[in-house]
Design a protein around this motif. Structure first.
Motif, PDB file in Angstrom:
ATOM      1  N   THR A 108       7.925  18.507  14.061  1.00  0.00           N
ATOM      2  CA  THR A 108       8.580  18.278  12.367  1.00  0.00           C
ATOM      3  C   THR A 108       8.105  19.363  11.278  1.00  0.00           C
ATOM      4  O   THR A 108       7.091  19.748  11.360  1.00  0.00           O
ATOM      5  CB  THR A 108       8.027  16.841  11.992  1.00  0.00           C
ATOM      6  N   ARG A 109       8.877  19.513  10.576  1.00  0.00           N
ATOM      7  CA  ARG A 109       8.719  20.484   9.486  1.00  0.00           C
ATOM      8  C   ARG A 109       8.219  19.493   7.988  1.00  0.00           C
ATOM      9  O   ARG A 109       8.129  20.096   7.086  1.00  0.00           O
ATOM     10  CB  ARG A 109       9.893  21.020   9.074  1.00  0.00           C
ATOM     11  N   ALA A 110       8.230  18.333   8.046  1.00  0.00           N
ATOM     12  CA  ALA A 110       7.895  17.489   6.941  1.00  0.00           C
ATOM     13  C   ALA A 110       6.611  17.038   6.761  1.00  0.00           C
ATOM     14  O   ALA A 110       5.735  16.662   7.619  1.00  0.00           O
ATOM     15  CB  ALA A 110       8.609  16.187   7.099  1.00  0.00           C
ATOM     16  N   SER A 111       6.256  17.866   5.566  1.00  0.00           N
ATOM     17  CA  SER A 111       4.597  17.864   5.304  1.00  0.00           C
ATOM     18  C   SER A 111       4.111  16.313   5.190  1.00  0.00           C
ATOM     19  O   SER A 111       2.987  16.001   5.449  1.00  0.00           O
ATOM     20  CB  SER A 111       4.409  18.588   3.943  1.00  0.00           C
ATOM     21  N   ASP A 112       5.196  15.333   4.788  1.00  0.00           N
ATOM     22  CA  ASP A 112       4.545  14.214   4.436  1.00  0.00           C
ATOM     23  C   ASP A 112       4.276  13.150   5.706  1.00  0.00           C
ATOM     24  O   ASP A 112       4.000  12.387   5.916  1.00  0.00           O
ATOM     25  CB  ASP A 112       5.380  13.054   3.356  1.00  0.00           C
ATOM     26  N   GLU A 113       4.818  13.859   6.944  1.00  0.00           N
ATOM     27  CA  GLU A 113       4.627  13.146   8.299  1.00  0.00           C
ATOM     28  C   GLU A 113       3.133  13.676   8.826  1.00  0.00           C
ATOM     29  O   GLU A 113       2.617  13.154   9.813  1.00  0.00           O
ATOM     30  CB  GLU A 113       5.520  13.732   9.314  1.00  0.00           C
ATOM     31  N   TYR A 114       2.643  14.850   8.281  1.00  0.00           N
ATOM     32  CA  TYR A 114       1.220  15.265   8.712  1.00  0.00           C
ATOM     33  C   TYR A 114       0.211  14.205   7.931  1.00  0.00           C
ATOM     34  O   TYR A 114       0.199  14.418   6.714  1.00  0.00           O
ATOM     35  CB  TYR A 114       1.145  16.686   8.512  1.00  0.00           C
ATOM     36  N   THR A 115      -0.839  13.930   8.687  1.00  0.00           N
ATOM     37  CA  THR A 115      -1.821  13.107   8.163  1.00  0.00           C
ATOM     38  C   THR A 115      -3.110  13.633   7.897  1.00  0.00           C
ATOM     39  O   THR A 115      -3.666  13.633   6.725  1.00  0.00           O
ATOM     40  CB  THR A 115      -2.179  12.003   9.117  1.00  0.00           C
ATOM     41  N   TYR A 116      -3.267  14.723   8.830  1.00  0.00           N
ATOM     42  CA  TYR A 116      -4.452  15.461   8.492  1.00  0.00           C
ATOM     43  C   TYR A 116      -4.225  16.762   8.207  1.00  0.00           C
ATOM     44  O   TYR A 116      -3.707  17.525   8.639  1.00  0.00           O
ATOM     45  CB  TYR A 116      -5.315  15.110   9.689  1.00  0.00           C
ATOM     46  N   TRP A 117      -5.367  17.391   7.270  1.00  0.00           N
ATOM     47  CA  TRP A 117      -5.214  18.757   6.677  1.00  0.00           C
ATOM     48  C   TRP A 117      -6.422  19.407   6.695  1.00  0.00           C
ATOM     49  O   TRP A 117      -7.599  18.783   6.450  1.00  0.00           O
ATOM     50  CB  TRP A 117      -4.524  18.579   5.403  1.00  0.00           C
ATOM     51  N   GLY A 118      -6.381  20.620   7.162  1.00  0.00           N
ATOM     52  CA  GLY A 118      -7.552  21.530   6.928  1.00  0.00           C
ATOM     53  C   GLY A 118      -7.613  21.964   5.393  1.00  0.00           C
ATOM     54  O   GLY A 118      -6.816  21.691   4.536  1.00  0.00           O
ATOM     55  N   GLN A 119      -8.720  22.726   4.966  1.00  0.00           N
ATOM     56  CA  GLN A 119      -8.909  23.019   3.862  1.00  0.00           C
ATOM     57  C   GLN A 119      -8.270  24.449   3.360  1.00  0.00           C
ATOM     58  O   GLN A 119      -8.214  24.697   2.245  1.00  0.00           O
ATOM     59  CB  GLN A 119     -10.514  23.525   3.559  1.00  0.00           C
ATOM     60  N   GLY A 120      -7.746  25.105   4.580  1.00  0.00           N
ATOM     61  CA  GLY A 120      -7.067  26.408   4.035  1.00  0.00           C
ATOM     62  C   GLY A 120      -7.622  27.502   4.299  1.00  0.00           C
ATOM     63  O   GLY A 120      -9.169  27.600   4.083  1.00  0.00           O
ATOM     64  N   THR A 121      -7.115  28.537   4.573  1.00  0.00           N
ATOM     65  CA  THR A 121      -7.660  30.035   4.753  1.00  0.00           C
ATOM     66  C   THR A 121      -6.702  31.053   3.949  1.00  0.00           C
ATOM     67  O   THR A 121      -5.472  30.984   4.108  1.00  0.00           O
ATOM     68  CB  THR A 121      -8.052  30.350   6.169  1.00  0.00           C
ATOM     69  N   GLN A 122      -7.096  31.842   3.176  1.00  0.00           N
ATOM     70  CA  GLN A 122      -6.471  32.714   2.495  1.00  0.00           C
ATOM     71  C   GLN A 122      -5.985  33.802   3.395  1.00  0.00           C
ATOM     72  O   GLN A 122      -6.876  34.539   3.969  1.00  0.00           O
ATOM     73  CB  GLN A 122      -7.099  33.222   1.260  1.00  0.00           C
TER      74      GLN A 122
END
Length: 127
Positions: A108-122
């Motif tokens: 899926t491409r839909a971000s609202d289907e993703y429950t868990y997220w990391g903090q991100g990397t630049q």
């Protein structure tokens, strides 16, 4: 619960490569669709790539198709994003995310289907 930690970001010249890693802990890694998203300054978050639970199905944004590769390593509970031929417009904070599903080949491409997220990397690509 799943905890996600990204690494591998940095500064690279245009045309260069980087490999991002997303290490997962908690529930079984193979129970989730894994995705990568990015957000550039002043822009909305956008889908980059996703891989199904089994790893047999992948999906890429048109802007990265042929340059980026998403690959899971279920033994290490890690998903990678290999980024080649980087362009300045790839500059963004890259985040990995996990979406629970019972379907083995669902992506899926839909971000609202993703429950868990990391903090991100630049990731910064200089011209």
């Amino acid at each position: 619960q799943v905890q996600l930690v990204e690494s591998g970001g940095g500064l690279v010249q245009a045309g260069g490569s980087l490999r991002l890693s997303c290490a997962a802990s908690g529930r079984t890694f193979s129970s989730y669709v894994m995705g990568w998203f990015r957000q550039a300054p002043g822009k909305e978050r956008e889908f980059v790539a996703a891989v199904s639970r089994t790893g047999v199905r992948t999906d890429y944004a048109d802007s990265v198709k042929g340059r980026f590769t998403i690959s899971p390593d279920n033994a290490k509970n890690t998903v990678y994003l290999q980024m080649n031929s980087l362009k300045p417009e790839d500059t963004a904070v890259y985040s990995c995310a996990a979406a629970g599903t019972r379907l083995l080949t669902y992506v899926t491409r839909a971000s609202d289907e993703y429950t868990y997220w990391g903090q991100g990397t630049q990731v910064t690509v200089s011209s």
